[in-house]
Design a protein around this motif. Structure first.
Motif, PDB file in Angstrom:
ATOM      1  N   ARG A 188      32.073  26.843  52.201  1.00  0.00           N
ATOM      2  CA  ARG A 188      31.935  26.830  50.742  1.00  0.00           C
ATOM      3  C   ARG A 188      31.803  28.249  50.195  1.00  0.00           C
ATOM      4  O   ARG A 188      32.498  28.643  49.270  1.00  0.00           O
ATOM      5  N   ARG A 189      30.895  29.043  50.796  1.00  0.00           N
ATOM      6  CA  ARG A 189      30.703  30.413  50.324  1.00  0.00           C
ATOM      7  C   ARG A 189      31.965  31.249  50.516  1.00  0.00           C
ATOM      8  O   ARG A 189      32.361  32.025  49.645  1.00  0.00           O
ATOM      9  N   LYS A 190      32.636  31.118  51.654  1.00  0.00           N
ATOM     10  CA  LYS A 190      33.840  31.901  51.922  1.00  0.00           C
ATOM     11  C   LYS A 190      34.957  31.545  50.937  1.00  0.00           C
ATOM     12  O   LYS A 190      35.689  32.418  50.484  1.00  0.00           O
ATOM     13  N   VAL A 191      35.088  30.266  50.599  1.00  0.00           N
ATOM     14  CA  VAL A 191      36.105  29.849  49.636  1.00  0.00           C
ATOM     15  C   VAL A 191      35.786  30.431  48.262  1.00  0.00           C
ATOM     16  O   VAL A 191      36.670  30.980  47.585  1.00  0.00           O
ATOM     17  N   ARG A 192      34.541  30.359  47.833  1.00  0.00           N
ATOM     18  CA  ARG A 192      34.133  30.895  46.536  1.00  0.00           C
ATOM     19  C   ARG A 192      34.388  32.403  46.474  1.00  0.00           C
ATOM     20  O   ARG A 192      34.927  32.926  45.502  1.00  0.00           O
ATOM     21  N   GLU A 193      34.020  33.088  47.534  1.00  0.00           N
ATOM     22  CA  GLU A 193      34.219  34.529  47.652  1.00  0.00           C
ATOM     23  C   GLU A 193      35.715  34.876  47.579  1.00  0.00           C
ATOM     24  O   GLU A 193      36.121  35.804  46.889  1.00  0.00           O
ATOM     25  N   ALA A 194      36.528  34.139  48.317  1.00  0.00           N
ATOM     26  CA  ALA A 194      37.969  34.399  48.366  1.00  0.00           C
ATOM     27  C   ALA A 194      38.628  34.171  47.008  1.00  0.00           C
ATOM     28  O   ALA A 194      39.457  34.984  46.566  1.00  0.00           O
ATOM     29  N   VAL A 195      38.272  33.100  46.340  1.00  0.00           N
ATOM     30  CA  VAL A 195      38.871  32.803  45.026  1.00  0.00           C
ATOM     31  C   VAL A 195      38.484  33.877  44.018  1.00  0.00           C
ATOM     32  O   VAL A 195      39.328  34.371  43.256  1.00  0.00           O
ATOM     33  N   LEU A 196      37.223  34.276  44.018  1.00  0.00           N
ATOM     34  CA  LEU A 196      36.808  35.336  43.090  1.00  0.00           C
ATOM     35  C   LEU A 196      37.469  36.668  43.441  1.00  0.00           C
ATOM     36  O   LEU A 196      37.825  37.438  42.546  1.00  0.00           O
ATOM     37  N   ALA A 197      37.649  36.954  44.717  1.00  0.00           N
ATOM     38  CA  ALA A 197      38.328  38.187  45.130  1.00  0.00           C
ATOM     39  C   ALA A 197      39.771  38.179  44.617  1.00  0.00           C
ATOM     40  O   ALA A 197      40.266  39.188  44.094  1.00  0.00           O
ATOM     41  N   TRP A 198      40.443  37.055  44.763  1.00  0.00           N
ATOM     42  CA  TRP A 198      41.814  36.926  44.274  1.00  0.00           C
ATOM     43  C   TRP A 198      41.857  37.133  42.756  1.00  0.00           C
ATOM     44  O   TRP A 198      42.721  37.852  42.241  1.00  0.00           O
ATOM     45  N   ARG A 199      40.916  36.537  42.049  1.00  0.00           N
ATOM     46  CA  ARG A 199      40.860  36.692  40.587  1.00  0.00           C
ATOM     47  C   ARG A 199      40.565  38.141  40.204  1.00  0.00           C
ATOM     48  O   ARG A 199      41.142  38.671  39.243  1.00  0.00           O
ATOM     49  N   LEU A 200      39.639  38.781  40.932  1.00  0.00           N
ATOM     50  CA  LEU A 200      39.281  40.173  40.650  1.00  0.00           C
ATOM     51  C   LEU A 200      40.506  41.078  40.784  1.00  0.00           C
ATOM     52  O   LEU A 200      40.741  41.948  39.946  1.00  0.00           O
ATOM     53  N   GLU A 201      41.310  40.839  41.800  1.00  0.00           N
ATOM     54  CA  GLU A 201      42.495  41.671  42.013  1.00  0.00           C
ATOM     55  C   GLU A 201      43.602  41.380  41.002  1.00  0.00           C
ATOM     56  O   GLU A 201      44.517  42.187  40.868  1.00  0.00           O
ATOM     57  N   ARG A 202      43.530  40.283  40.308  1.00  0.00           N
ATOM     58  CA  ARG A 202      44.494  40.014  39.234  1.00  0.00           C
ATOM     59  C   ARG A 202      44.131  40.795  37.975  1.00  0.00           C
ATOM     60  O   ARG A 202      44.978  41.035  37.121  1.00  0.00           O
ATOM     61  N   VAL A 203      42.851  41.201  37.857  1.00  0.00           N
ATOM     62  CA  VAL A 203      42.381  41.905  36.666  1.00  0.00           C
ATOM     63  C   VAL A 203      42.282  43.417  36.897  1.00  0.00           C
ATOM     64  O   VAL A 203      42.595  44.201  36.005  1.00  0.00           O
ATOM     65  N   TYR A 204      41.840  43.817  38.089  1.00  0.00           N
ATOM     66  CA  TYR A 204      41.600  45.231  38.377  1.00  0.00           C
ATOM     67  C   TYR A 204      42.527  45.738  39.473  1.00  0.00           C
ATOM     68  O   TYR A 204      42.930  44.992  40.357  1.00  0.00           O
ATOM     69  N   GLY A 205      42.789  47.038  39.424  1.00  0.00           N
ATOM     70  CA  GLY A 205      43.644  47.677  40.415  1.00  0.00           C
ATOM     71  C   GLY A 205      42.871  47.984  41.695  1.00  0.00           C
ATOM     72  O   GLY A 205      41.640  48.008  41.724  1.00  0.00           O
ATOM     73  N   LYS A 206      43.627  48.237  42.732  1.00  0.00           N
ATOM     74  CA  LYS A 206      43.041  48.541  44.047  1.00  0.00           C
ATOM     75  C   LYS A 206      42.124  49.757  43.999  1.00  0.00           C
ATOM     76  O   LYS A 206      41.069  49.763  44.626  1.00  0.00           O
ATOM     77  N   HIS A 207      42.521  50.780  43.264  1.00  0.00           N
ATOM     78  CA  HIS A 207      41.706  51.995  43.226  1.00  0.00           C
ATOM     79  C   HIS A 207      40.362  51.758  42.534  1.00  0.00           C
ATOM     80  O   HIS A 207      39.341  52.312  42.951  1.00  0.00           O
ATOM     81  N   GLU A 208      40.344  50.934  41.497  1.00  0.00           N
ATOM     82  CA  GLU A 208      39.073  50.615  40.829  1.00  0.00           C
ATOM     83  C   GLU A 208      38.146  49.848  41.772  1.00  0.00           C
ATOM     84  O   GLU A 208      36.945  50.114  41.815  1.00  0.00           O
ATOM     85  N   ILE A 209      38.698  48.911  42.511  1.00  0.00           N
ATOM     86  CA  ILE A 209      37.909  48.111  43.446  1.00  0.00           C
ATOM     87  C   ILE A 209      37.416  48.984  44.591  1.00  0.00           C
ATOM     88  O   ILE A 209      36.237  48.918  44.975  1.00  0.00           O
ATOM     89  N   LEU A 210      38.274  49.829  45.122  1.00  0.00           N
ATOM     90  CA  LEU A 210      37.886  50.721  46.216  1.00  0.00           C
ATOM     91  C   LEU A 210      36.809  51.699  45.761  1.00  0.00           C
ATOM     92  O   LEU A 210      35.866  51.991  46.502  1.00  0.00           O
ATOM     93  N   GLN A 211      36.909  52.198  44.542  1.00  0.00           N
ATOM     94  CA  GLN A 211      35.891  53.117  44.023  1.00  0.00           C
ATOM     95  C   GLN A 211      34.536  52.426  43.943  1.00  0.00           C
ATOM     96  O   GLN A 211      33.519  52.998  44.361  1.00  0.00           O
TER      97      GLN A 211
END
Length: 167
Positions: A127-150
């Motif tokens: 359950r936690r891994k699925v929630r984490e994965a879905v939010l990660a996918w959503r986060l990458e749809r809004v923010y660029g890789k460099h912002e996330i890496l920073q």
């Protein structure tokens, strides 16, 4: 898909990366009039005491970025928040061992977990891994890789009270 929908029905919206970074506790400095640092005062955040100075991803040496990616998420710039190959590799290793011996969290998933631990959950579960994965996918749809890496580079705990790569 029913399970995924059930697990993710109450997920929060994608967090604001810039705001999250701005809210990270930081080391305070006492500076003389000539610019000399006289003292560093570690931050205190509840029970946590440490040092942190925020840096731009563009200030990070290429070798440091390469080391972070090699250690944490070698395909960071290739996936969209979830590394399917790493998930499959970890699933096979865990199945063969009969226990959880390997993980597959991407840097983006680690950022999500750090930003929203109470909303994702703390348990080691599907359950936690699925929630984490879905939010990660959503986060990458809004923010660029460099912002996330920073954000990752500025918030990651590196031991000895050091938070973020600058510390």
């Amino acid at each position: 898909w029913v399970t995924v929908r059930t697990y993710t029905a109450d997920l929060p919206p994608v967090p604001d990366v810039a705001q999250a970074e701005a809210l990270l506790p930081q080391t305070s400095y006492i500076i003389a009039s000539d610019g000399t640092v006289l003292a560093e005062i570690p931050f205190r955040d509840g029970e946590v005491v440490g040092h942190r100075a925020l840096v731009s991803v563009h200030e990070l040496p290429e070798t440091l970025v390469s080391a972070l990616l090699a250690a944490e998420d070698v395909r960071f710039f290739e996936h969209r928040g979830i590394d399917v190959r790493a998930v499959l590799r970890a699933a096979i290793a865990n199945y063969e061992a009969g226990a959880v011996v390997e993980g597959a969290s991407t840097i983006t998933q680690q950022v999500v977990r750090a930003l929203l631990p109470e909303r994702i959950g703390y348990e080691r579960s599907l359950r936690r891994k699925v929630r984490e994965a879905v939010l990660a996918w959503r986060l990458e749809r809004v923010y660029g890789k460099h912002e996330i890496l920073q954000l990752y580079a500025n918030q990651v705990f590196l031991g000895a009270n050091a938070y973020g790569v600058a510390a």
